[in-house]
Design an enzyme around this catalytic site. Structure first.
Site, PDB file in Angstrom:
ATOM      1  N   GLY A  53       0.950  -1.248   0.110  1.00  0.00           N
ATOM      2  CA  GLY A  53      -0.204   0.017  -0.057  1.00  0.00           C
ATOM      3  C   GLY A  53       1.087   1.182  -0.070  1.00  0.00           C
ATOM      4  N   GLU A  54       0.635   2.270   0.429  1.00  0.00           N
ATOM      5  CA  GLU A  54       1.595   3.216   0.801  1.00  0.00           C
ATOM      6  C   GLU A  54       1.854   3.600   2.070  1.00  0.00           C
ATOM      7  OE1 GLU A  54       3.099   5.159  -1.540  1.00  0.00           O
ATOM      8  OE2 GLU A  54       2.155   3.763  -3.113  1.00  0.00           O
ATOM      9  N   SER A  55       3.330   3.502   2.345  1.00  0.00           N
ATOM     10  CA  SER A  55       3.681   3.556   3.785  1.00  0.00           C
ATOM     11  C   SER A  55       3.344   4.903   4.328  1.00  0.00           C
ATOM     12  CB  SER A  55       5.144   3.263   3.827  1.00  0.00           C
ATOM     13  OG  SER A  55       5.908   4.231   3.091  1.00  0.00           O
ATOM     14  N   CYS A  85       6.666  -4.839   1.087  1.00  0.00           N
ATOM     15  CA  CYS A  85       6.827  -3.690   0.353  1.00  0.00           C
ATOM     16  C   CYS A  85       6.610  -2.317   1.559  1.00  0.00           C
ATOM     17  CB  CYS A  85       6.009  -3.529  -0.785  1.00  0.00           C
ATOM     18  SG  CYS A  85       6.299  -1.906  -1.526  1.00  0.00           S
ATOM     19  N   ARG A 111      13.134   4.143   0.871  1.00  0.00           N
ATOM     20  CA  ARG A 111      11.907   4.018   0.253  1.00  0.00           C
ATOM     21  C   ARG A 111      11.722   4.409  -1.219  1.00  0.00           C
ATOM     22  NH1 ARG A 111       7.367   6.023   1.716  1.00  0.00           N
ATOM     23  NH2 ARG A 111       7.680   7.049   3.849  1.00  0.00           N
ATOM     24  N   ARG A 141       7.154   0.119  -7.243  1.00  0.00           N
ATOM     25  CA  ARG A 141       7.833   1.297  -6.542  1.00  0.00           C
ATOM     26  C   ARG A 141       8.555   0.810  -5.253  1.00  0.00           C
ATOM     27  NH1 ARG A 141       5.533   6.478  -6.655  1.00  0.00           N
ATOM     28  NH2 ARG A 141       5.301   6.416  -4.580  1.00  0.00           N
ATOM     29  N   HIS A 176       6.407  -8.234  -3.664  1.00  0.00           N
ATOM     30  CA  HIS A 176       4.970  -8.598  -3.433  1.00  0.00           C
ATOM     31  C   HIS A 176       4.859 -10.158  -3.986  1.00  0.00           C
ATOM     32  CE1 HIS A 176       3.448  -4.464  -2.662  1.00  0.00           C
ATOM     33  NE2 HIS A 176       4.192  -4.241  -3.466  1.00  0.00           N
ATOM     34  N   GLU A 178       2.155 -11.806  -2.918  1.00  0.00           N
ATOM     35  CA  GLU A 178       0.486 -11.886  -3.124  1.00  0.00           C
ATOM     36  C   GLU A 178       0.237 -11.500  -4.542  1.00  0.00           C
ATOM     37  OE1 GLU A 178       2.178  -9.353  -1.665  1.00  0.00           O
ATOM     38  OE2 GLU A 178       1.308  -7.541  -1.830  1.00  0.00           O
TER      39      GLU A 178
END
Lengths: 221, 293
Positions: A53-55, A85, A111, A141, A176, A178
């Protein structure tokens, strides 16, 4: 926390990001999965996946909704953690140029170390601790792990960075699993949690998996 | 575009699920959005409410502005190109942003053709009012869909209409007998292969966000409960009286869209929302959603 083999669920932090994708992979291994939005839902888990997701976004939500302290407490009580991630960024002790979040595993991450979405990529690699065959890896990313501390084992080194590592209770991957047909990392984490997932030590490629398998867990229509 | 690249692009959208994408017009707003927990920002010169008010031709923003915003945040950055303006898209790809919105909020550059998005490496999100429009954009290479709603109005009614239309058409497609699929596809303008995929999945084959008129935390949660994967908020945040609080509240409401207690908590004391516009009495030519097909 006592993880009874085969029965305790693995949680997936359900604030934002690739939640359904992880739940789908767990289901394929016969491991019960549970989305975790509230502190009470940490109760009785064998492990917790902090998904991509977005950290930055995830860190704000964890703080705003008072989940940080309960997760740290559950970790101290024996909960195993896996960050993929963004999740790896949140768990890292050092985050280059930024304040670390949980800081629970002695690694340094950078990051978004490859650039914009145009630099996202797939590759395959052999990760001997996880599978005896190469597994597909998807980097979106992605961050890089630049350094690991003495108590941390490198699981996968690629080019100039570390892509997967673990200590006794935490697994981190900058890619990832998943988002691929491979169940190998989920199987590895489930075993780390003391569970009995199905499958051997092959690449764990599920022929029934498609890139849209996650949609069966979506709330759509 | 290689198949593999398209998949990576749909997967980035998957990582945005459950999040809020916010329109920002400068570095300061971008930082506020990021701090509030935005999952991505849409960099543009004017928010839709101002484009609507000021009129004239609305174009791609100055790349210098987009670049400055890109450098100021760590979350993914999106920017808008005009419908059909493939050179604006080429420029945005060269700028290496993360996603292009081929958007009806800007003045269309082509009234017949949308951009052939399969020629690009960079992902695209496109607006849609119904299932046919969504699948036509996906067939052109869009890796993510959003409802069009009616941007810049602060009125959620059109986003609801578009989401309900999509859901209704998907339910129909799933339930009709197989021999009726071709007729249904013809009547609703659905690319046939994608129609079959939707029938199997029971939803769009890419991530679908809500957009166009979301102004309150309750609006965001409404769209999530209707089945969206996340929300775009355009004018709704920085045209309100307290953008910081409102941005945070909308982020929270999107994550906890199914929890009325949390929604109650986050909806309190937010100050004035953006002034809303009545869409029902809006002349057709002022409606942005009618742009594109």
């Amino acid at each position: 926390m006592s993880a009874t083999a085969g029965s305790s669920p693995v949680g997936v932090l359900d604030l934002q990001g690739g939640v359904q994708e992880h739940l789908d992979h767990l289901r394929r291994l016969g491991v019960p999965g549970r989305p975790v939005k509230r502190a009470a839902e940490l109760e009785g888990l064998a492990g917790l996946i902090v998904p991509g997701g977005e950290s930055t976004c995830l860190s704000r939500l964890l703080t705003i909704f008072d989940l940080r302290e309960p997760i740290e407490q559950a970790y101290r009580g024996g909960l195993k953690l896996w960050g993929t991630c963004a999740g790896a960024i949140l768990l890292a002790r050092e985050n280059l140029g930024e304040t670390p979040y949980f800081g629970l595993i002695d690694i340094a991450v950078s990051r978004n170390a490859f650039g914009s979405q145009l630099e996202s990529f797939n590759r395959a690699a052999l990760v001997p601790a996880v599978a005896r065959e190469p597994v597909p890896l998807t980097f979106i990313r992605a961050p890089k792990i630049l350094r690991v501390g003495s108590g941390v084992r490198v699981l996968l080194q690629l080019d100039d960075y570390i892509a997967a590592a673990e200590d006794e209770r935490i697994l981190v991957t900058v890619f990832h699993p998943e988002l691929t047909p491979s169940l190998a990392f989920h199987r590895y984490f489930a075993r780390k949690c003391g569970l009995n997932p199905t499958g051997t030590d092959d690449a764990g490629l599920d022929p029934d998996w498609t890139p849209l398998s996650w949609t069966r867990f979506s709330s759509h229509a | 575009m290689a198949e593999n690249r398209y998949l990576l692009n749909t997967q980035l959208a998957q990582m945005l699920k459950g999040g809020v994408i916010m329109d920002v017009v400068d570095v300061e707003q971008a930082q506020i959005a990021q701090e509030a927990g935005a999952v991505s920002v849409m960099a543009l010169e004017r928010v839709p409410a101002d484009i609507r008010k000021q009129g004239g031709v609305a174009r791609m923003s100055d790349p210098g502005l987009i670049k400055a915003i890109k450098e100021a945040v760590t979350i993914p950055v999106m920017a808008k190109a005009r419908i059909g303006h493939f050179v604006e898209a080429q420029i945005l790809q060269a700028l290496k942003i993360d996603y292009i919105d081929e958007s009806e909020v800007l003045t269309p550059a082509d009234e017949e053709c949308h951009i052939d998005k399969t020629r690009f490496e960079i992902p695209f999100v496109c607006g849609a009012r119904n299932l046919g429009e969504a699948l036509r954009r996906i067939a052109e290479g869009a890796a993510m869909i959003r409802t069009k709603g009616e941007a810049g109005t602060g009125n959620v009614v059109e986003a609801v209409r578009h989401m309900r239309a999509m859901n209704r058409e998907i339910r129909q497609l799933v339930s009709i007998p197989a021999e009726e699929i071709m007729g249904f596809a013809k009547a609703n303008g659905l690319p046939y292969q994608l129609a079959l995929e939707v029938r199997t999945l029971g939803r769009l084959p890419v991530v679908n966000f809500a957009a166009g008129g979301i102004a309150t935390p309750a609006d965001a949660a409404l769209m999530m409960q209707l089945g969206c994967d996340g929300v775009f908020v355009g004018s709704g945040i920085f045209k309100s009286s307290d953008p910081v609080r409102r941005a945070r509240a909308i982020v929270k409401a999107t994550a906890y869209f199914n929890d009325p207690e949390k929604l109650l908590e986050v909806s309190m004391d937010l100050g004035e929302p953006m002034p809303g516009l009545d869409v029902a009495n809006m002349p057709g030519e002022e409606r942005l959603a009618g742009r594109g097909w």
